[in-house]
Design a protein around this motif. Structure first.
Motif, short mmCIF file in Angstrom:
data_model
loop_
_atom_site.label_atom_id
_atom_site.label_comp_id
_atom_site.label_asym_id
_atom_site.label_seq_id
_atom_site.Cartn_x
_atom_site.Cartn_y
_atom_site.Cartn_z
N THR A 132 0.81 -1.23 0.00
CA THR A 132 0.00 0.00 0.00
C THR A 132 0.83 1.27 0.00
N GLU B 210 -5.45 -4.96 -4.98
CA GLU B 210 -5.82 -3.65 -5.53
C GLU B 210 -6.83 -2.96 -4.63
N CYS B 211 -7.73 -3.74 -4.06
CA CYS B 211 -8.71 -3.16 -3.12
C CYS B 211 -8.01 -2.56 -1.91
N ARG C 242 -4.97 -1.38 -1.78
CA ARG C 242 -4.26 -0.17 -2.17
C ARG C 242 -5.20 1.03 -2.27
N GLN C 243 -6.37 0.83 -2.88
CA GLN C 243 -7.30 1.95 -3.05
C GLN C 243 -7.91 2.38 -1.72
N ILE C 244 -8.25 1.41 -0.87
CA ILE C 244 -8.80 1.76 0.45
C ILE C 244 -7.75 2.49 1.27
N ARG D 220 -5.49 4.51 0.13
CA ARG D 220 -5.46 5.90 -0.32
C ARG D 220 -6.64 6.69 0.25
N VAL D 221 -7.81 6.04 0.32
CA VAL D 221 -8.99 6.71 0.86
C VAL D 221 -8.77 7.08 2.32
N THR E 235 -16.85 4.83 -1.72
CA THR E 235 -15.80 4.56 -2.71
C THR E 235 -16.11 3.29 -3.48
N VAL F 124 -14.30 0.57 -5.73
CA VAL F 124 -12.96 0.08 -6.08
C VAL F 124 -12.96 -0.33 -7.55
N THR F 125 -12.18 0.35 -8.34
CA THR F 125 -12.11 0.04 -9.77
C THR F 125 -11.21 -1.18 -9.98
N SER G 264 -16.68 -3.85 -10.74
CA SER G 264 -16.26 -2.97 -9.65
C SER G 264 -16.62 -3.64 -8.33
#
Length: 544
Positions: free
Chosen positions: A374, A424-425, A427-429, A431-432, A477, A479-480, A487
């Motif tokens: 992350t 990937e989930c 990593r995006q969480i 950032r949030v 959010t 997650v892309t 998603s």
């Protein structure tokens, strides 16, 4: 003081270099004068005698080894021990042969060397004769042992089948046969054999009162008195042993003569070598005056060299060393060395290396304190921050809060979409969450789908506000995924544990805070997830 010590060190270095150069120049001058003044014959003799002297020394060692083996052979007891020693003798003879062959090829013919070869040949012949005799002795001993075994087996079989009268006769015959087998010395063997023959003759005159087929007399007559019987084999074996004794004495005597000849040859070579050395010394004595001039020139050259070393080498090396020491303590490097020579090149190379080391250390520190997935702080960095905060915290300081964030149903995401989508989930969480906290807070991934946030200067209510902001941000959010048609939406459960600002004298206890926040997370999970809970458990450890 440092300059004085440096000057003293440099002075000692220059003095040492001076002495070394003087010694070298002196040795070179002597060698050159000796070579130019020496007679061509002496020079040729020197070149020939050097390998010869080495070979002569090797000859002495190997001759002594052969002599030692000969002494061991003379002291051996039994054919088995003698056989092993003779194997070692043959090996040492081969080594001695090799040395003599090389001596013959590197020296002029010598009567002493010829005598040495002759004695070596005679020694080899005597060892071979001893080896043949030993083999014959072993063969006869094996034959005698087999005769004894056959005699014992025949006795057992015959006594089982014979009648009472014949059994007594057979017993006397076998006893007499074993007496011949065990007799010691030629006279005893002959006497026991005659007694056995007389016993046989007496039984023949008396007749055989029982069954003739049960008598062992015919077999024993052949086994004891026959051409290959016990008597003849025993006498032959005793004769061979006497010959072996004589042969061993000859080998020992010849080994001593061989050593004496080798010693004489070594003395001859040593005398020639000493004479050669005296001739060379006489040739080199005339070079002393020239050496004095060489020494004077060397002193002048060394003074000039010392000045050059002082100005162009030592002082600049001292500055370079000081700059390197400074880099080791403060990671700053500025040698201030100019020029285009090797020392300046070393300084520039080390400057480049210092920059690379500093850059690598910065990267390593960042890697050691970051989560590789992350990019958030990892457990080590989080604990370092918490420990530093705990050490400087005093009663009355601002409140501190710990948030434990756990992604809901994250295992289902991994099971349904695979671990790559799960990563990937995460990593995006991450950032949030990072965007949702304050700049003074620290967020770290603590393992799996669990994140921790350390909030400073905030009470329980303020921590709940931060937690709610994170929960809403994650809830909203999407997650892309790599597949644009797919998603994932996830939620989080948040547990909050806070240290109040009015707490008594205390120190922060991470275990208590973590335990309280974990329990709050479990409460949030039980309440349906996607919510926050504040722990009511005590989170301070009282001191004194």
């Amino acid at each position: 003081m440092r300059l004085i010590r440096a000057f003293s060190l440099k002075t000692k270095l220059i003095a040492a270099i001076t002495v070394i150069v003087l010694i070298v120049l002196s040795a070179v001058g002597q060698a050159l004068l000796a070579v130019t003044r020496a007679d061509a014959v002496v020079s040729d003799t020197m070149l020939r005698r050097l390998p010869e002297a080495l070979l002569v020394a090797e000859l002495g060692r190997r001759t002594e080894a052969v002599l030692g083996a000969g002494r061991e052979l003379a002291a051996a007891r039994g054919e088995f021990d003698r056989e092993g020693i003779m194997f070692a003798v043959h090996e040492r003879l081969l080594a001695l042969d090799s040395t003599i062959s090389r001596l013959r090829g590197s020296t002029t013919p010598s009567s002493e060397l010829q005598r040495l070869e002759d004695n070596l040949d005679l020694f080899r012949v005597q060892v071979q004769a001893l080896s043949t005799l030993s083999s014959d002795v072993q063969r006869l001993e094996s034959r005698l042992y087999q005769l004894g075994e056959d005699l014992q087996n025949s006795r057992d079989r015959t006594l089982e089948k014979a009648g009472p009268l014949v059994e007594g006769q057979n017993e006397r015959l076998f006893a007499a046969a074993f007496a011949v087998l065990n007799a010691d010395g030629p006279e005893a063997v002959t006497k026991r054999g005659d007694q056995f023959a007389a016993l046989l003759a007496g039984l023949g005159k008396a007749g055989t009162p029982a069954r003739v087929g049960d008598s062992a007399a015919p077999y024993l007559q052949e086994a004891v008195l026959g051409p290959s019987g016990i008597v003849q084999t025993r006498l032959t074996l005793l004769q061979l042993r006497q010959k072996v004794t004589v042969a061993v004495r000859k080998v020992d005597s010849q080994a001593q003569r061989l050593a004496a000849v080798s010693t004489q040859y070594q003395r001859e070579i040593s005398g020639q070598t000493k004479q050669m050395v005296q001739e060379i010394n006489a040739q080199t004595q005339s070079s002393n005056l020239m050496l004095a001039g060489v020494a004077a020139l060397a002193v002048i050259a060394i003074v000039v060299l010392a000045y050059y070393l002082e100005v162009r080498v030592l002082l600049r090396l001292l500055r370079l060393r000081q700059a390197i020491d400074q880099f080791g303590t403060s990671r700053s490097f500025d040698p201030v060395i100019s020029g285009n020579d090797e020392i300046a090149g070393i300084a520039r190379a080390f400057l480049q290396l210092a920059r690379e080391i500093t850059s690598r250390e910065t990267q390593l520190v960042e890697i050691a304190h970051s989560d590789p997935l992350t990019g958030l702080a990892n457990r080590r960095r989080f604990m370092d921050r918490f420990d530093a905060l705990s050490r400087r915290r005093r009663p009355g300081d601002a409140a501190v809060a710990l948030l434990v964030i756990d992604i809901d149903h994250f295992k289902d995401v991994n099971d349904r979409y695979g671990h790559l989508v799960g990563d990937e989930c995460l990593r995006q969480i991450a950032r949030v969450i990072e965007r949702s906290i304050r700049t003074t807070d620290l967020v770290a991934r603590f393992g799996g789908e669990e994140f921790l946030v350390l909030c400073t200067d905030v009470d329980a209510d303020g921590a709940m506000v931060v937690a709610e902001k994170i929960r809403r941000a994650v809830e909203s959010t999407t997650v892309t995924l790599p597949d644009p048609t797919a998603s994932v939406r996830v939620t989080v459960s948040v547990g909050v544990a806070a240290v109040p600002v009015d707490a008594p004298a205390q120190t922060l206890d991470f275990d208590l805070l973590m335990e309280a926040a974990d329990i709050a997370v479990y409460d949030a999970k039980k309440c349906g997830r996607n919510c926050i809970r504040l722990s009511e458990r005590p989170v301070v450890r009282l001191t004194g």
